[in-house]
Design a protein around this motif. Structure first.
Motif, PDB file in Angstrom:
ATOM      1  N   LEU A  72      41.392  50.462  12.596  1.00  0.00           N
ATOM      2  CA  LEU A  72      40.090  51.161  13.013  1.00  0.00           C
ATOM      3  C   LEU A  72      39.060  51.327  11.830  1.00  0.00           C
ATOM      4  CD1 LEU A  72      41.727  53.848  15.461  1.00  0.00           C
ATOM      5  CD2 LEU A  72      40.626  51.633  16.077  1.00  0.00           C
ATOM      6  N   TRP A  73      39.618  50.988  10.543  1.00  0.00           N
ATOM      7  CA  TRP A  73      38.541  51.438   9.653  1.00  0.00           C
ATOM      8  C   TRP A  73      37.610  50.461   9.652  1.00  0.00           C
ATOM      9  CZ3 TRP A  73      37.162  55.166   6.630  1.00  0.00           C
ATOM     10  CH2 TRP A  73      37.808  56.249   6.669  1.00  0.00           C
ATOM     11  N   GLN A  74      37.837  49.211  10.205  1.00  0.00           N
ATOM     12  CA  GLN A  74      36.916  48.288  10.116  1.00  0.00           C
ATOM     13  C   GLN A  74      35.499  48.368  10.609  1.00  0.00           C
ATOM     14  OE1 GLN A  74      38.360  44.756  12.414  1.00  0.00           O
ATOM     15  NE2 GLN A  74      36.602  43.534  11.867  1.00  0.00           N
ATOM     16  N   ASP A  75      34.459  48.184   9.750  1.00  0.00           N
ATOM     17  CA  ASP A  75      33.032  48.434  10.131  1.00  0.00           C
ATOM     18  C   ASP A  75      32.582  49.962   9.976  1.00  0.00           C
ATOM     19  OD1 ASP A  75      32.732  45.597  10.752  1.00  0.00           O
ATOM     20  OD2 ASP A  75      33.528  45.934  12.754  1.00  0.00           O
ATOM     21  N   LEU A  76      33.569  50.587   9.353  1.00  0.00           N
ATOM     22  CA  LEU A  76      33.305  52.095   9.195  1.00  0.00           C
ATOM     23  C   LEU A  76      32.637  52.364   7.860  1.00  0.00           C
ATOM     24  CD1 LEU A  76      35.933  54.042  11.086  1.00  0.00           C
ATOM     25  CD2 LEU A  76      33.673  53.577  11.615  1.00  0.00           C
ATOM     26  N   GLY A  77      32.866  51.384   6.882  1.00  0.00           N
ATOM     27  CA  GLY A  77      32.218  51.584   5.610  1.00  0.00           C
ATOM     28  C   GLY A  77      33.634  52.008   4.606  1.00  0.00           C
ATOM     29  N   GLU A  78      33.378  52.793   3.341  1.00  0.00           N
ATOM     30  CA  GLU A  78      34.408  52.890   2.703  1.00  0.00           C
ATOM     31  C   GLU A  78      35.497  53.411   3.130  1.00  0.00           C
ATOM     32  OE1 GLU A  78      35.352  55.235  -1.653  1.00  0.00           O
ATOM     33  OE2 GLU A  78      33.292  55.634  -0.496  1.00  0.00           O
ATOM     34  N   ARG A  79      36.604  53.024   2.964  1.00  0.00           N
ATOM     35  CA  ARG A  79      37.894  53.706   3.253  1.00  0.00           C
ATOM     36  C   ARG A  79      38.284  54.789   2.505  1.00  0.00           C
ATOM     37  NH1 ARG A  79      42.417  50.745   6.188  1.00  0.00           N
ATOM     38  NH2 ARG A  79      41.040  48.763   6.486  1.00  0.00           N
ATOM     39  N   VAL A  80      38.260  56.083   3.211  1.00  0.00           N
ATOM     40  CA  VAL A  80      38.687  57.122   2.421  1.00  0.00           C
ATOM     41  C   VAL A  80      39.899  58.038   3.150  1.00  0.00           C
ATOM     42  CG1 VAL A  80      37.912  59.423   1.404  1.00  0.00           C
ATOM     43  CG2 VAL A  80      36.274  57.588   1.260  1.00  0.00           C
ATOM     44  N   PRO A  81      40.963  57.853   2.863  1.00  0.00           N
ATOM     45  CA  PRO A  81      41.944  58.455   3.444  1.00  0.00           C
ATOM     46  C   PRO A  81      41.809  59.848   4.099  1.00  0.00           C
ATOM     47  CG  PRO A  81      43.060  57.306   1.568  1.00  0.00           C
ATOM     48  CD  PRO A  81      41.392  57.352   1.691  1.00  0.00           C
ATOM     49  N   ARG A  90      26.940  47.115  20.090  1.00  0.00           N
ATOM     50  CA  ARG A  90      28.027  46.941  21.108  1.00  0.00           C
ATOM     51  C   ARG A  90      29.132  46.076  20.840  1.00  0.00           C
ATOM     52  NH1 ARG A  90      25.094  47.248  26.205  1.00  0.00           N
ATOM     53  NH2 ARG A  90      25.237  49.782  25.661  1.00  0.00           N
ATOM     54  N   ASP A  91      28.792  44.841  20.154  1.00  0.00           N
ATOM     55  CA  ASP A  91      29.952  44.117  19.951  1.00  0.00           C
ATOM     56  C   ASP A  91      30.214  43.934  18.240  1.00  0.00           C
ATOM     57  OD1 ASP A  91      29.991  42.788  22.741  1.00  0.00           O
ATOM     58  OD2 ASP A  91      28.283  41.602  22.067  1.00  0.00           O
ATOM     59  N   GLY A  92      30.031  45.222  18.010  1.00  0.00           N
ATOM     60  CA  GLY A  92      30.254  45.292  16.439  1.00  0.00           C
ATOM     61  C   GLY A  92      29.067  45.232  15.797  1.00  0.00           C
ATOM     62  N   PRO A  93      28.967  45.889  14.581  1.00  0.00           N
ATOM     63  CA  PRO A  93      27.733  45.698  13.736  1.00  0.00           C
ATOM     64  C   PRO A  93      27.591  44.349  13.088  1.00  0.00           C
ATOM     65  CG  PRO A  93      29.499  46.957  12.663  1.00  0.00           C
ATOM     66  CD  PRO A  93      29.845  46.742  14.001  1.00  0.00           C
ATOM     67  N   PRO A  94      26.483  43.912  12.876  1.00  0.00           N
ATOM     68  CA  PRO A  94      26.095  42.815  12.271  1.00  0.00           C
ATOM     69  C   PRO A  94      26.967  42.510  11.028  1.00  0.00           C
ATOM     70  CG  PRO A  94      24.222  43.669  12.654  1.00  0.00           C
ATOM     71  CD  PRO A  94      25.199  44.760  13.116  1.00  0.00           C
ATOM     72  N   GLU A  95      27.208  41.339  10.440  1.00  0.00           N
ATOM     73  CA  GLU A  95      27.910  41.092   9.460  1.00  0.00           C
ATOM     74  C   GLU A  95      27.367  42.077   8.192  1.00  0.00           C
ATOM     75  OE1 GLU A  95      30.515  39.027   9.689  1.00  0.00           O
ATOM     76  OE2 GLU A  95      31.226  39.396   7.380  1.00  0.00           O
ATOM     77  N   GLY A  96      28.313  42.559   7.467  1.00  0.00           N
ATOM     78  CA  GLY A  96      28.066  43.262   6.256  1.00  0.00           C
ATOM     79  C   GLY A  96      27.350  44.739   6.617  1.00  0.00           C
ATOM     80  N   GLU A  97      27.214  45.117   7.780  1.00  0.00           N
ATOM     81  CA  GLU A  97      26.995  46.463   8.095  1.00  0.00           C
ATOM     82  C   GLU A  97      27.824  47.401   8.760  1.00  0.00           C
ATOM     83  OE1 GLU A  97      22.907  46.696  10.318  1.00  0.00           O
ATOM     84  OE2 GLU A  97      22.357  44.720   9.305  1.00  0.00           O
TER      85      GLU A  97
END
Lengths: 118, 838
Positions: free
Chosen positions: B360-369, B427-434
């Motif tokens: 679920l971290w995908q497309d959320l930005g920096e992974r901060v546990p 809706r189908d996920g953010p554009p590449e890189g966002e």
């Protein structure tokens, strides 16, 4: 607390009574100070006079004077009337208002044999 | 003479029987501030306000007449429906019809509004089908309630589901399988009959012998039809088994455990997760472990607390029995994964995501546990599994998104995302890189879905920064603290209902909503942390019970332009008590009570919704713990009684100017080395806003650690669903574990403690609930509120109980695992009770 003597000698110091006296002075001062602060903040007027009563009770106890009983009796009675006026028969709410003052009343009454009548 | 007088007085002061506190049979008076000004007028002041919500108030029959008699209006409705009637829907159609006239008119308006938005947004290609479907759904569902003679799939499913036999369910499964085949093949045909075209409504498992959903049934009513354990025999309950999950805090997790776990029961098995997300299957009759699967969640992933409220089950209608993952257990983890394993073996479902896991971290930005963590069971609806997540409160405006995401329940592929900051674009996920819009309101609690209607209802929380709002976006203001209905097939919004305008109090919606039939209308019941209970039309979001508003609210000095000057309230029912007064302070002696009185007078307090302040503390009442929190309400749909347990505690808060916060070294989670398990909000940085926040949760005295407000701190109440009136109300939780300086008093009196965790109501006329901080698990008579049985748990019972049946024997179960915020001892026990076997 054992007063330890049936001898009403006015010259005899009872340290138990004096300890209670100092406790009452200190608690009374704290309540008096806090009560004045509360009045300045616009709050209840109960605490300042109640603190004063407790403090005077303490002083009288230190002097082994029977006035302690009358002053504290009056303070306690005033407390009871105020507490009933404020929260009625809500017993959880009565706990902070009446429990400790009533314990002190009991202790003051136990002191009677050691106090000097005028 | 004196002593004879004194002793009774002492005793009176001490000996408080629950009788004096319990059995209050009156609804608390509506808030003093209640006024009924025509909302349309106030509406113009603030463009952000959800116009629909306000307008409907004006149209509600009672608003114009209401001068002071708000309480009378619900009563008027009440008279028409006799409280004794078993089923609310059976009361009388005429009354419902009469009442519904006006709201129905409004309904159309709202629907038009929503549809308009959709129409402008989406070009009229294939996409307009969902919009159409939404419109039709309204009529469909109305028709369903009127006549059973509809031939469309959802009605079939409903009828079959109503039969408790296993055979019926199997049939239903078969039907659904064919149906979904049909719809998959012919998209055009699907128009009229099924609300959406992708996946037909699947038959839902029934509550009874099983406890197949977190909330019991699919509608999360927490009602069980089991009645073997009843009011007459409940006192004979005995412990059958105790299962230990073995999951106890180690290392830096010490002081951060709050598992809040509720198992599911299906067939012979209990299925659950532990605090650190170990999935476990246990024999429901013996407590013997069948299997366990550890997804390996590290301690650093713990957000506010190590919590896993439950798991979700999905049975694939197309799979044959014995197929791998024919029935799968799905959980969301603290380290932000969706994990699916085979319910029979615990083996990961290889066809789901990467070897049974979706990141679920995908497309959320920096992974901060620890910043983004799932603590609530996801919801499966129309073939997708939907989850939000807890975004750790109060860290920074630049926080992970509160996006809601749906994944194909079989493959784990993203089906849709609802990013309220960019609903169409992402809706189908953010554009590449966002990434999904950062800092937006999240959903940390459990949603509920209507499989037939194809809608999912999301109780949304607040933006990442809770106590300052001027920097929030229009969309954040629109959706925060709202119940949002999405079309589960498309992820498009259908309607939303906001419970707090411009929330700067952390009044997240914490309770899972319940789906019931309310006077003939499919409804969703929503309980809030402020204590208000709303009943809304499931299809349109229109309130079915009176909603009013309070006006002329204080604006404060910090952000007076942002603070809303009016707020909605439910005049049908609220758990909220009258505002605090100085005399409501508490303590054990006059000295600590005096101290609390001084603190009271030093704070800003202008009643409910006093805005945050920085110059001095402010009192927030009710505090963020509720009202009704994640334990949610339970509704006995047969007797027409709702059971709500609630907290009755203020918070004592203060905003800290940024400069001072920097001096104190308050930093967000992505900048600190390690975190201590402090209560939420106790020194949260709120980076990006001009203020940090300090929350004294429960307004505890610095002198004694005791609350500064009077007990009871928590209660439980029965509410008549026909009238919204209180049937009984009593404190919950004895004083046995509480006392000054943290010393247990062992007093058996019902002082009413803070509580977290909900109840179960049964056909046996019982309410089972732990929740309170006294570590007791108890059975309460649903008619009288009397405790009929209680037992001491080995640890805090801050979890929702369940009840189920194996081989004709009824069990009740609760987990005793403790709660760091509730300050109850930690444990790992799952305990079952039943009547003695003959």
């Amino acid at each position: 607390m054992v007063t330890g003597t049936e001898n009403h000698s006015p010259h005899r110091r009872n340290y138990a009574v004096m300890t209670l006296g100092w406790i009452c002075v200190l608690l009374g001062l704290a309540i008096l100070a806090g009560g004045v602060w509360l009045i300045l903040l616009g709050g209840s007027w109960y605490y300042a006079p109640a603190g004063l009563g407790l403090m005077l009770t303490g002083l009288m106890l230190n002097w082994h004077r029977m006035d302690a009983v009358w002053i504290y009796g009056l303070t306690w009675l005033g407390t009871a009337i105020w507490a009933y006026w404020e929260v009625g028969t809500d017993w959880w709410a009565q706990l902070p208002r009446m429990l400790a003052p009533t314990l002190i009343l009991i202790l003051v009454l136990i002191c009677i044999p050691a106090l000097r009548r005028r | 003479m004196t002593r004879t007088l004194l002793i009774p007085l002492c005793l009176i002061a001490l000996a408080v029987s629950d009788a004096s506190l319990a059995q209050e049979t009156q609804t608390p008076p509506p808030t003093d501030q209640t006024q009924t000004t025509p909302p349309a007028g106030t509406d113009t002041t603030d463009s952000d306000q959800p116009a629909a919500t306000i307008e409907e108030d004006a149209a509600t029959p009672d608003s114009p007449a209401a001068t002071e008699g708000d309480a009378d209006q619900p009563a008027a409705v009440a008279e028409e429906a006799t409280p004794d009637t078993a089923a609310p829907e059976a009361t009388d159609d005429t009354a419902t019809a009469a009442e519904d006239d006006q709201p129905a008119a409004v309904t159309e308006e709202t629907t038009t509004e929503t549809t308009q938005t959709e129409a402008t947004d989406s070009p009229a290609t294939e996409d307009d089908q969902p919009a159409e479907a939404a419109g039709e759904t309204t009529t469909d569902s109305a028709a369903t309630t009127d006549s059973a003679a509809t031939t469309d799939q959802p009605a079939d499913a409903a009828e079959e589901a109503a039969e408790p036999s296993a055979a019926a369910t199997e049939d239903g499964a078969a039907d659904a399988a064919t149906a979904s085949d049909d719809t998959a093949g012919t998209e055009t045909e699907a128009e009229g009959d099924t609300p959406s075209d992708a996946v037909a409504a699947a038959p839902q498992p029934e509550v009874g012998a099983d406890w197949p959903f977190y909330g019991g049934d699919a509608g999360a009513t927490r009602y069980s039809p089991l009645d073997q354990i009843n009011r007459e025999n409940v006192a004979q309950l005995e412990r059958v088994f105790t299962y230990h999950t073995g999951d106890l805090p180690e290392g830096e997790a010490v002081g951060m455990y709050s598992p809040e776990t509720t198992p599911l029961k299906v067939g012979d098995d209990l299925l659950m997760c532990s605090a650190m997300n170990v999935l476990i299957s246990v024999d429901a009759a013996t407590g013997e472990e069948n299997w366990r699967y550890d997804p390996g969640v590290p301690n650093e992933a713990i957000p506010y607390g190590a919590t896993c409220r439950g798991v979700t089950l999905y049975t694939d209608p197309e799979a044959a029995e014995g197929d791998a993952c024919a029935t799968r257990v799905i959980e969301g983890t603290l380290d932000a994964k969706l994990v699916a394993v085979d319910a029979a073996t615990g083996a990961p479902c290889e066809d789901f995501g990467e070897n049974g896991t979706v990141d679920l971290w995908q497309d959320l930005g920096e992974r901060v546990p620890g910043w983004y963590a799932v603590t609530a069971p996801p919801v499966v609806v129309r073939g997708v599994v939907v989850t939000g997540a807890q975004v750790l409160d109060g860290q920074a405006e630049d926080s992970p998104s509160g996006v809601i995401r749906a994944y194909d329940v079989r493959t784990g592929e993203l089906a849709w995302a609802w990013d309220l900051g960019a609903p169409e674009a992402n809706r189908d996920g953010p554009p590449e890189g966002e990434v999904y819009t950062r800092g937006t309101p999240n959903m940390w609690t459990t949603a509920v879905a209507d499989e037939e209607l194809g809608y999912i209802y999301l109780p949304m929380g607040n933006s990442a920064v809770d106590y300052y709002g001027s920097n929030r976006s229009e969309q954040e203001n629109e959706y925060a603290t709202s119940l949002v209905a999405l079309d589960a097939t498309t992820g498009e919004e259908v309607w939303h209902f906001q419970t707090v305008r411009h929330d700067v109090w952390d009044y997240d919606l914490g309770s899972q909503p319940s789906l019931i039939d309310f006077e003939g209308t499919p409804a969703v019941v929503l309980a809030s942390k402020q204590g208000d209970i709303y009943v809304l039309d499931r299809a349109t979001g229109e309130p079915l019970t009176p909603v009013d508003e309070i006006t002329d609210l204080p604006q404060g000095d910090v952000e007076p332009d942002y603070i809303a000057d009016s707020q909605p309230i439910s005049t049908w029912h609220t758990l909220r008590k009258p505002p605090l007064e100085e005399k409501d302070t508490w303590g054990f002696t006059p000295i600590d009570q005096l101290w609390c009185r001084i603190k009271f007078r030093q704070a800003n307090y202008e009643g409910y919704m006093t805005p945050p302040s920085a110059d001095k503390p402010w009192i927030q009442y009710p505090g963020y713990n509720g009202g009704s929190d994640w334990g949610s309400v339970a509704i006995d749909t047969e007797r027409g009684i709702m059971i709500a347990n609630y907290n009755d505690i203020p918070n004592y808060n203060q905003l800290i100017p940024r400069e001072r916060a920097d001096e104190m070294g308050l930093k967000p989670i992505d900048e600190v080395e390690s975190r201590a398990g402090a209560p939420e909000g106790a020194g949260d940085p709120q980076t990006g806003s001009p203020y940090a926040i300090n929350v004294n949760a429960g307004w505890r005295s610095e002198l004694t650690g005791m609350p500064c407000s009077s007990p009871p701190y928590g209660g439980i109440r029965a509410i008549d669903m026909a009238t919204g009136e209180t049937l009984w109300d009593r404190p919950i939780g004895t004083a046995r574990r509480n006392g000054p300086f943290g010393i247990p008093s062992f007093l058996p009196f019902d002082i009413g403690t803070p509580n977290n965790g909900g109840s179960v109501v049964t056909a046996g006329g019982l309410v089972f609930i732990a929740a309170a901080t006294d570590n007791l698990f108890r059975a309460i008579d649903i008619e009288t509120g009397e405790t009929l049985w209680s037992t001491v748990l080995p640890a805090g019972g801050q979890a929702n109980p369940i009840t189920y049946e194996v081989d004709g024997r009824q069990y009740v179960m609760v987990t005793a695992m403790g709660h760091h915020f509730m300050e109850t001892p930690v444990g790992d026990e799952v305990i079952a009770w039943a009547l003695p076997e003959e």
